[in-house]
Design an enzyme around this catalytic site. Structure first.
Site, PDB file in Angstrom:
ATOM      1  N   GLY A   1       0.828  -1.190   0.000  1.00 34.47           N
ATOM      2  CA  GLY A   1       0.000   0.000   0.000  1.00 34.47           C
ATOM      3  C   GLY A   1       0.868   1.247   0.000  1.00 34.47           C
ATOM      4  O   GLY A   1       2.040   1.215   0.390  1.00 34.47           O
ATOM      5  N   CYS A   2       0.296   2.363  -0.422  1.00 32.54           N
ATOM      6  CA  CYS A   2       1.088   3.594  -0.550  1.00 32.54           C
ATOM      7  C   CYS A   2       1.500   4.148   0.811  1.00 32.54           C
ATOM      8  O   CYS A   2       2.671   4.515   1.009  1.00 32.54           O
ATOM      9  CB  CYS A   2       0.320   4.634  -1.361  1.00 32.54           C
ATOM     10  SG  CYS A   2      -1.375   4.940  -0.810  1.00 32.54           S
TER      11      CYS A   2
END
Length: 347
Positions: free
Chosen positions: A152-153
């Protein structure tokens, strides 16, 4: 070295899918004719032209978006899945074991089935090698693999900001992450809270107090030498810009700034994409936009007794598509940095 292969992108009309294609068009394998961009799929946008959704991708103007169906994706050597969470597992199961599948969704990131079911509300599909090679042991897991879970970012920024200090035991196993993100992190689906009139001139915290799905992913990636879990308090904040994440991470410490900087420089000395900034300098999101770079600034607050580690990334590049391309390169035995830039677009 693998040569002559085809690539498909499922979810090509979205931000992540479009960014994967942008990076592929600049990849040396594509420019040399060894990489062919094949089927591009979408959900509700199937039947339209790619260029309607990504007018910057003019070399692919003749590509029509097909329905997202595993029968259309079969036969490609590499398949990027840029789909909503929970959509990848079924497609991955239907593709052959020889296909390199790189999933940009969350389906295979978490190793803890209970955490997955709590945060995503469905049955856990399993876990794949995690596409963050800069973490301890991360690169070895990606060499030659046929399956990759792109991080995930927010976890990408938080983990790279904190990992050297946590791994070296220089901080207590309790961290706080406050991260601001641009609107592309929420995807391209129309939502009232993402309208310009709602976002411009405002900042908004959301999914606080452990409610955000990236919380267990951050905790999973931090390994303290005590062997126990690392507690994570995570607060995401939406701000009015399209790209970028700035994660400000704190953890209790008795170490000096010199000791901490030594740990980071040792951990990242050979990492092409990670830049530990000089003492007294702090990162900005605009310096990394469009690049796969990670800029990290470090400080110690002597009065509070905490490390402050700040990381800046482009959420669409190092936070998604760049990590996917970097993982593809490692899986195929290509130079890891192929097709990726460390130079941001500024101003």
């Amino acid at each position: 070295m693998t040569t002559g292969f085809s690539v498909a992108v499922a979810g090509a009309s979205g931000y992540a899918g479009g960014e994967i294609l942008r990076l592929l068009l600049a990849h040396p394998a594509y420019t040399a004719g060894r990489l062919r961009i094949g089927v591009l799929t979408a959900g509700s946008n199937a039947g339209s032209s790619l260029i309607e959704h990504h007018p910057n991708l003019t070399p692919l103007a003749d590509h029509k978006l097909q329905p997202t169906d595993s029968t259309l994706l079969r036969g490609h050597d590499v398949v990027f899945l840029a789909l909503p969470h929970g959509s990848s597992a079924k497609i991955a199961e239907e593709l052959g074991p020889q296909t390199l599948i790189i999933d940009c969704g969350a389906d295979f990131r978490l190793t803890d089935a209970a955490a997955w079911e709590r945060y995503y509300g469905s049955k856990h599909a399993g876990s794949w090698p995690y596409g963050l090679p800069e973490l301890p042991g991360g690169r070895d897991a990606l060499h030659g693999t046929k399956r990759v879970a792109v991080p995930g970012c927010y976890p990408t920024a938080a983990l790279l900001a904190l990992s050297p200090a946590v791994t070296a035991g220089l901080v207590e196993p309790s961290v706080t992450v406050v991260a601001v993100s641009g609107t592309t992190g929420a995807g391209r689906a129309p939502k009232a809270e993402l309208l310009a009139s709602e976002v411009m001139g405002s900042a908004r915290a959301y999914n606080i107090a452990g409610a955000h799905r990236h919380t267990p992913e951050i905790a999973q990636g931090l390994k303290h030498p005590s062997g126990g879990p690392v507690s994570v308090s995570f607060t995401p904040v939406l701000i009015p810009m399209p790209r970028g994440i700035l994660a400000t991470c704190t953890a209790p410490t008795t170490a000096s700034l010199s000791e901490i900087r030594d740990a980071y420089e040792d951990a990242y000395r050979t990492e092409e994409f990670i830049h530990v900034l000089p003492e007294g300098h702090l990162p900005t999101t605009k310096a990394v936009v469009g690049s796969n770079a990670v800029h990290i600034g470090l400080a110690v607050d002597p009065d509070a007794g905490v490390l402050v580690a700040v990381a800046a990334i482009d959420n669409l590049v190092k936070g998604t598509a760049g990590a996917a391309i970097q993982s593809m390169n490692l899986a195929l035995g290509w130079p890891e940095a192929d097709g990726l830039s460390i130079v941001g677009v500024a101003p």
